[in-house]
Design a protein around this motif. Structure first.
Motif, PDB file in Angstrom:
ATOM      1  N   GLU A 170     -11.730  24.800   8.460  1.00 53.28           N
ATOM      2  CA  GLU A 170     -11.330  25.210   9.797  1.00 53.28           C
ATOM      3  C   GLU A 170     -10.070  24.429  10.167  1.00 53.28           C
ATOM      4  O   GLU A 170      -9.841  23.347   9.638  1.00 53.28           O
ATOM      5  N   ALA A 171      -9.315  24.977  11.095  1.00 51.29           N
ATOM      6  CA  ALA A 171      -8.132  24.241  11.549  1.00 51.29           C
ATOM      7  C   ALA A 171      -8.574  23.042  12.376  1.00 51.29           C
ATOM      8  O   ALA A 171      -9.597  23.078  13.052  1.00 51.29           O
ATOM      9  N   CYS A 172      -7.782  21.971  12.315  1.00 51.03           N
ATOM     10  CA  CYS A 172      -8.076  20.800  13.148  1.00 51.03           C
ATOM     11  C   CYS A 172      -7.561  21.067  14.552  1.00 51.03           C
ATOM     12  O   CYS A 172      -6.416  21.467  14.716  1.00 51.03           O
ATOM     13  N   GLU A 173      -8.387  20.816  15.553  1.00 52.56           N
ATOM     14  CA  GLU A 173      -7.961  21.051  16.934  1.00 52.56           C
ATOM     15  C   GLU A 173      -6.670  20.290  17.245  1.00 52.56           C
ATOM     16  O   GLU A 173      -5.756  20.795  17.862  1.00 52.56           O
ATOM     17  N   SER A 174      -6.591  19.060  16.756  1.00 54.83           N
ATOM     18  CA  SER A 174      -5.436  18.225  17.103  1.00 54.83           C
ATOM     19  C   SER A 174      -4.138  18.918  16.701  1.00 54.83           C
ATOM     20  O   SER A 174      -3.138  18.854  17.386  1.00 54.83           O
ATOM     21  N   PHE A 175      -4.200  19.616  15.547  1.00 48.32           N
ATOM     22  CA  PHE A 175      -2.988  20.289  15.112  1.00 48.32           C
ATOM     23  C   PHE A 175      -2.686  21.493  15.991  1.00 48.32           C
ATOM     24  O   PHE A 175      -1.547  21.739  16.339  1.00 48.32           O
ATOM     25  N   ASP A 176      -3.726  22.226  16.357  1.00 51.98           N
ATOM     26  CA  ASP A 176      -3.528  23.351  17.274  1.00 51.98           C
ATOM     27  C   ASP A 176      -2.821  22.864  18.528  1.00 51.98           C
ATOM     28  O   ASP A 176      -1.848  23.441  18.977  1.00 51.98           O
ATOM     29  N   PHE A 177      -3.342  21.759  19.062  1.00 51.79           N
ATOM     30  CA  PHE A 177      -2.829  21.282  20.336  1.00 51.79           C
ATOM     31  C   PHE A 177      -1.355  20.932  20.256  1.00 51.79           C
ATOM     32  O   PHE A 177      -0.580  21.274  21.137  1.00 51.79           O
ATOM     33  N   GLN A 178      -0.973  20.277  19.159  1.00 53.56           N
ATOM     34  CA  GLN A 178       0.449  19.930  19.024  1.00 53.56           C
ATOM     35  C   GLN A 178       1.307  21.170  19.196  1.00 53.56           C
ATOM     36  O   GLN A 178       2.291  21.170  19.919  1.00 53.56           O
ATOM     37  N   ARG A 179       0.909  22.216  18.496  1.00 56.90           N
ATOM     38  CA  ARG A 179       1.682  23.452  18.557  1.00 56.90           C
ATOM     39  C   ARG A 179       1.633  24.057  19.965  1.00 56.90           C
ATOM     40  O   ARG A 179       2.656  24.460  20.502  1.00 56.90           O
ATOM     41  N   PHE A 180       0.415  24.076  20.523  1.00 55.41           N
ATOM     42  CA  PHE A 180       0.277  24.642  21.870  1.00 55.41           C
ATOM     43  C   PHE A 180       1.173  23.901  22.853  1.00 55.41           C
ATOM     44  O   PHE A 180       1.849  24.489  23.679  1.00 55.41           O
ATOM     45  N   HIS A 231       0.841  -1.199   0.000  1.00 53.31           N
ATOM     46  CA  HIS A 231       0.000   0.000   0.000  1.00 53.31           C
ATOM     47  C   HIS A 231       0.874   1.246   0.000  1.00 53.31           C
ATOM     48  O   HIS A 231       2.077   1.161   0.201  1.00 53.31           O
ATOM     49  N   VAL A 232       0.208   2.362  -0.203  1.00 57.77           N
ATOM     50  CA  VAL A 232       0.915   3.634  -0.057  1.00 57.77           C
ATOM     51  C   VAL A 232       0.182   4.456   0.992  1.00 57.77           C
ATOM     52  O   VAL A 232      -1.049   4.463   1.058  1.00 57.77           O
ATOM     53  N   ARG A 233       0.993   5.131   1.810  1.00 56.75           N
ATOM     54  CA  ARG A 233       0.412   5.963   2.866  1.00 56.75           C
ATOM     55  C   ARG A 233       0.767   7.412   2.566  1.00 56.75           C
ATOM     56  O   ARG A 233       1.896   7.711   2.169  1.00 56.75           O
ATOM     57  N   TRP A 234      -0.200   8.303   2.753  1.00 60.15           N
ATOM     58  CA  TRP A 234       0.055   9.752   2.595  1.00 60.15           C
ATOM     59  C   TRP A 234       0.250  10.328   3.997  1.00 60.15           C
ATOM     60  O   TRP A 234      -0.667  10.302   4.812  1.00 60.15           O
ATOM     61  N   VAL A 235       1.466  10.814   4.251  1.00 60.79           N
ATOM     62  CA  VAL A 235       1.737  11.471   5.535  1.00 60.79           C
ATOM     63  C   VAL A 235       1.620  12.976   5.282  1.00 60.79           C
ATOM     64  O   VAL A 235       2.505  13.591   4.691  1.00 60.79           O
ATOM     65  N   PRO A 236       0.495  13.580   5.683  1.00 59.14           N
ATOM     66  CA  PRO A 236       0.261  14.970   5.291  1.00 59.14           C
ATOM     67  C   PRO A 236       1.123  15.950   6.077  1.00 59.14           C
ATOM     68  O   PRO A 236       1.536  15.666   7.203  1.00 59.14           O
ATOM     69  N   GLY A 237       1.369  17.099   5.495  1.00 61.21           N
ATOM     70  CA  GLY A 237       2.052  18.173   6.204  1.00 61.21           C
ATOM     71  C   GLY A 237       1.084  18.872   7.152  1.00 61.21           C
ATOM     72  O   GLY A 237       1.448  19.315   8.230  1.00 61.21           O
ATOM     73  N   TYR A 238      -0.156  18.966   6.742  1.00 60.06           N
ATOM     74  CA  TYR A 238      -1.190  19.536   7.607  1.00 60.06           C
ATOM     75  C   TYR A 238      -2.552  19.000   7.186  1.00 60.06           C
ATOM     76  O   TYR A 238      -2.729  18.525   6.056  1.00 60.06           O
ATOM     77  N   VAL A 239      -3.469  19.077   8.150  1.00 63.86           N
ATOM     78  CA  VAL A 239      -4.807  18.521   7.931  1.00 63.86           C
ATOM     79  C   VAL A 239      -5.821  19.622   8.236  1.00 63.86           C
ATOM     80  O   VAL A 239      -5.677  20.364   9.208  1.00 63.86           O
ATOM     81  N   VAL A 240      -6.833  19.721   7.386  1.00 68.18           N
ATOM     82  CA  VAL A 240      -7.842  20.770   7.554  1.00 68.18           C
ATOM     83  C   VAL A 240      -9.201  20.116   7.759  1.00 68.18           C
ATOM     84  O   VAL A 240      -9.485  19.065   7.192  1.00 68.18           O
ATOM     85  N   LYS A 241     -10.009  20.768   8.602  1.00 65.23           N
ATOM     86  CA  LYS A 241     -11.348  20.228   8.834  1.00 65.23           C
ATOM     87  C   LYS A 241     -12.354  20.905   7.908  1.00 65.23           C
ATOM     88  O   LYS A 241     -12.290  22.109   7.679  1.00 65.23           O
ATOM     89  N   GLY A 242     -13.282  20.120   7.373  1.00 63.62           N
ATOM     90  CA  GLY A 242     -14.370  20.675   6.556  1.00 63.62           C
ATOM     91  C   GLY A 242     -15.684  20.532   7.294  1.00 63.62           C
ATOM     92  O   GLY A 242     -16.045  19.442   7.725  1.00 63.62           O
ATOM     93  N   ILE A 243     -16.384  21.643   7.457  1.00 64.01           N
ATOM     94  CA  ILE A 243     -17.679  21.622   8.153  1.00 64.01           C
ATOM     95  C   ILE A 243     -18.777  21.928   7.143  1.00 64.01           C
ATOM     96  O   ILE A 243     -18.721  22.953   6.455  1.00 64.01           O
ATOM     97  N   PRO A 244     -19.785  21.056   7.046  1.00 64.64           N
ATOM     98  CA  PRO A 244     -20.851  21.306   6.073  1.00 64.64           C
ATOM     99  C   PRO A 244     -21.924  22.261   6.583  1.00 64.64           C
ATOM    100  O   PRO A 244     -22.299  22.213   7.763  1.00 64.64           O
ATOM    101  N   TYR A 245     -22.388  23.115   5.696  1.00 65.30           N
ATOM    102  CA  TYR A 245     -23.516  24.014   5.962  1.00 65.30           C
ATOM    103  C   TYR A 245     -24.592  23.695   4.937  1.00 65.30           C
ATOM    104  O   TYR A 245     -24.329  23.764   3.730  1.00 65.30           O
TER     105      TYR A 245
END
Ligand code: 73E
Length: 833
Positions: free
Chosen positions: A246-256, A211-225
């Motif tokens: 929107e930013a993913c909380e998990s990514f915020d937390f890593q930085r925090f 298989h191939v795995r994509w290790v992303p540099g960043y992840v973004v959240k999509g919220i439907p309206y």
């Protein structure tokens, strides 16, 4: 004991009695807006009313969603980067069939329904025809009870608002959400995540599978309206689902966690930027990385959403293509072909061939333009850095595709390079149209002529490979918004003669033909037109402070400003007329009011200069005492859906004057004609079919045909020859060049004049004579009002083909293979006895 006369108490959220509606509006004003009438603003009242109407469609909306999820029905997904839906309130009142009742309730509450309707800020989530087409199609899908979802982007800022300062366009940010949007419901529980950047790596799973795995540099959240799209007098209320990033909380937390506060905030800003703003370019790509991020973001969100819904009722994705027909609205969502492959192969572990079989049967692609500057291609570098795994998938799709090409065209390297998804002629690019063609079972253009040109020119080699994939679906527009809503007088007059069946089945307008011979009817027809013309005249007075003669011929060109649409050819005619009037004060032509509207892409130099040209000519003409009200030139700022609703009904003459072969279809041409304007036009786009339908005697045709345009260009077009051989044309161009319309400054319009004399890519000078002669015929024809009215009635009577209901029926029959489903109303709310 059951009372003989039970007191009827209606549910405040669903009831339609006048008293109930009145109470509901006050209730929403208090409990949602937190206001009572004495302190409420117009917007508060609008919102209270909008919520009252939303309450009344929720049951149908939820029933539609549930039916579509639970039943085994094929759903249409219209993937579009733009949805130019226009204001919702009045449209919903009409479609729900409650306009009269609500008007009465509002009036009895001491409010003005017209003012409340006008208080709605329209969502400008599109540039022009392509986005508006998506909106008409959503209306027709619901009205025809076809299960459908429109997937797109919830731009925080839509198309800019246009102001005119000193004759120039000024762009103002469109803050359409600032006072709240009562029509949408956020569904954060259905959020998904989308990868960007990073790298890929191979791995072997527990079963020794590669298989191939994509290790992303960043992840973004999509919220439907979700926004409800009501159908006309049916229970179906489909959904337009727009994604916000929107930013993913998990990514915020890593930085925090590592103490990088600013880095975390940066991530947030970058993620939220994806859905900040609509690119304001119509048919001109900018190639900015952010645009690719927008495209991939909404496509990935939408496909993940379809898969989630699919798996609610199906054990796996084997039958995905039997449940979903996904339409690509131009190439803007074409990355979906590769993304669905990635999801199937990488995430759901499908074998490539099996996955490709699903993908090919899922997608269809609509081409909307042949203009080279609008064909999307992404530099490999940008694509690979942003979407490394998707690019690998594209390479693999291409490798397998080119193997097929080699079988069909052995030893033909030319075919390999023209068909490949990768353009390798210089810097390497991903050609999105090629990806769309390869991944789609059908490819269509948007009018007969355009579909033929697609096969003959830009996609010719694909046509040779797969002729059976190619088809045409001529565009259409919804008669609900573009007749019933925008022109109630004319609609009522029509209904008084032939009943209201035409609103659902536009072909019934045919029955009007015989009234063309009825003098009383023609009189009523003219009165209906005169009423809206007066209304527009008042609006012009109010907006730009110019008095126009409501009896004059209203000659209208509203659309995006683009050289190929040739607003400047229209201006050459105005100057010609002006010169004629100046030299012959007794010239016997009916007075004309020229009305323009349209936005220019902020970076499009010539388009902005054309706006200044129109306003400058207007300044001279409008203030010339010799001319009076025989000639007026109006540029109305901020052309949008709302203004379209005002202007189409008031037009006598519709300007559809693009260079033949350049306008894929046009849809404004249809809206004018449905409202009784006659067309002056070239044989371009859907004009060809409009003329066929209304009859050549009811259409003012001029100009070169597409083959003539091609021949002239091949032979080496020399615009100066026309300049030298047509004295009138020379006089006009010389006058502009002299600085006559620019306070003596010969520089201001030099770029326009020089462009016409030395290049003229859109052949204005070649078509000038024919256009002027045709305009003279228009003037003559307008003098005979009885005959003009006949032609106007026949135009409307013969517009049945151009309902978007017919277009959607064509898509259902020939491309999607979907069936309508009628929605049964079940109550979700338990009511107390
Ligand atoms: O002729 C119109 C057509 O009626 C065409 O120019 C327009 O689409 C309409 C609906 O089919 C269109 N817009 C775009 N391409 N074609 C476009 C391209 C890039 C960005 C935004 C819009």
């Amino acid at each position: 004991m059951v009372s003989q006369n039970p007191i009827k108490i209606e549910d405040d959220r669903t009831g339609l009695e006048i008293q109930t509606l009145r109470r509901a509006i006050l209730d929403n004003l208090f409990y949602i807006q937190g206001k009572f009438p004495e302190i409420a603003t117009k917007n508060d009242f609008y919102l209270a009313l909008a919520y009252t109407i939303r309450d009344r469609l929720l049951q149908r909306w939820l029933n539609t969603m549930q039916t579509e999820i639970k039943n085994d029905v094929k759903k249409v997904c219209y993937l579009s980067a733009e949805f130019l839906v226009g204001p919702h309130l009045e449209n919903n009142l009409i479609n729900l069939g409650i306009a009269e009742k609500v008007k009465q309730a509002v009036t009895e509450s001491g409010l003005n329904i017209k003012e409340l309707i006008e208080a709605e800020e329209e969502p400008g989530l599109g540039n022009g025809g392509l986005g508006r087409l998506a909106a008409c199609y959503m209306d027709s899908l619901s009205s025809l009870e076809v299960p459908a979802i429109g997937y797109g982007i919830r731009y925080e800022f839509g198309i800019f608002d246009q102001e005119i300062k000193d004759g120039w366009q000024v762009e103002i940010t469109d803050k359409w959400l600032q006072y709240g949007n009562p029509w949408e419901i956020a569904r954060p529980e259905a959020s998904v995540t989308v990868n960007f950047g990073g790298y890929t790596e191979p791995y072997t799973d527990g079963h020794n599978q590669f298989h191939v795995r994509w290790v992303p540099g960043y992840v973004v959240k999509g919220i439907p309206y979700d926004t409800p799209i009501t159908g006309y007098k049916v229970n179906t209320v489909n959904t337009m689902r727009l994604w916000r990033s929107e930013a993913c909380e998990s990514f915020d937390f890593q930085r925090f966690n590592v103490g990088d506060y600013y880095g975390a905030v940066d991530d947030k800003v970058n993620s939220e930027n994806i859905t900040k703003v609509l690119y304001p370019n119509d048919e001109q790509i900018e190639g900015k990385e952010l645009r690719l991020r927008q495209q991939y973001f909404f496509v990935s969100c939408s496909l993940q959403d379809m898969i989630r819904i699919h798996l609610l009722n199906n054990p796996n994705l084997d039958n995905f293509h039997e449940q979903w027909a996904v339409q690509l609205n131009d190439t803007h969502p074409a990355v979906a072909v590769a993304e669905l492959m990635r999801l199937l192969v990488d995430i759901y572990e499908y074998e490539w061939g099996k996955a490709w079989n699903i993908v090919e049967k899922t997608f269809a692609y609509t081409n909307h333009t042949l203009l080279p500057e609008a064909l999307e291609k992404w530099p490999i570098e940008i694509f690979g850095n942003l979407l490394p795994r998707v690019l690998e998938v594209i390479y693999e799709i291409n490798r397998r595709f080119l193997d097929q090409v080699r079988i069909k065209f052995p030893n033909d390297d030319g075919k390999i390079s023209t068909l490949s998804i990768i353009d390798e002629s210089g810097e390497r690019y991903v050609r999105m149209a090629h990806l769309a063609c390869i991944g789609s079972h059908h490819i269509n253009g948007v009018a007969e002529l355009h579909s033929q040109l697609v096969k003959d020119t830009i996609l010719h080699d694909f046509y040779l490979l797969w002729p059976q994939k190619f088809t045409n679906v001529t565009n259409g527009v919804t008669p609900r918004r573009w007749m019933v809503q925008s022109n109630p007088r004319l609609s009522k007059l029509i209904t008084s003669k032939i009943g209201d069946g035409w609103i659902k089945n536009l072909q019934e307008l045919k029955q009007l033909e015989r009234y063309a011979e009825d003098q009383t009817f023609r009189q009523q027809w003219r009165e209906a037109k005169q009423f809206v013309k007066q209304d527009l005249a008042n609006y012009i007075q109010e907006k730009v402070g110019i008095t126009v003669n409501p009896e004059s011929l209203f000659d209208v060109q509203v659309k995006r400003i683009h050289e190929y649409k040739r607003q400047h050819l229209n201006v050459l005619h105005i100057i010609t007329l002006y010169k004629q009037m100046k030299s012959n004060p007794n010239l016997d032509v009916p007075p004309r009011t020229f009305i323009f509207g349209g936005k220019a892409a902020p970076g499009y130099f010539m388009a902005k200069r054309i706006i200044k040209f129109i306003t400058a000519v207007g300044d001279v003409v409008n203030n010339d005492g010799d001319i009076g009200d025989r000639l007026k030139v109006i540029f109305l700022p901020d052309y949008n859906v709302t203004f379209g609703q005002r202007v189409y009904p008031a037009a006598d003459l519709s300007e559809q004057i693009s260079t033949a072969g350049k306008e894929a279809s046009g849809t404004g041409n249809m809206k004018f004609s449905m409202n009784g304007a006659l067309t002056i036009g070239t044989l371009d786009g859907a004009n060809v079919e409009i003329r066929q339908e209304v009859g050549e005697e009811n259409f003012f045709l001029f100009g070169l045909t597409t083959p003539e345009v091609l021949t002239l260009k091949d032979q080496g077009y020399v615009p100066r020859r026309y300049y030298h051989s047509i004295p009138e044309l020379k006089g006009v161009l010389d006058l502009i060049a002299s600085g006559f319309f620019s306070h003596g400054d010969p520089e201001l319009f030099r770029s326009i004049v020089d462009n016409l004399l030395y290049d003229d890519p859109y052949l204005l000078l070649a078509d000038y004579k024919s256009y002027i002669e045709c305009q003279e015929k228009v003037s003559q024809a307008y003098k005979d009002q009885e005959n003009w009215s006949k032609m106007s009635i026949l135009n409307v009577a013969r517009m049945g083909k151009f309902s978007s209901d017919r277009s959607i029926q064509d898509y259902c029959n020939n491309i999607w293979n979907t069936q309508p489903v009628s929605i049964e109303l079940k109550d979700y709310v338990q009511k107390e006895a």
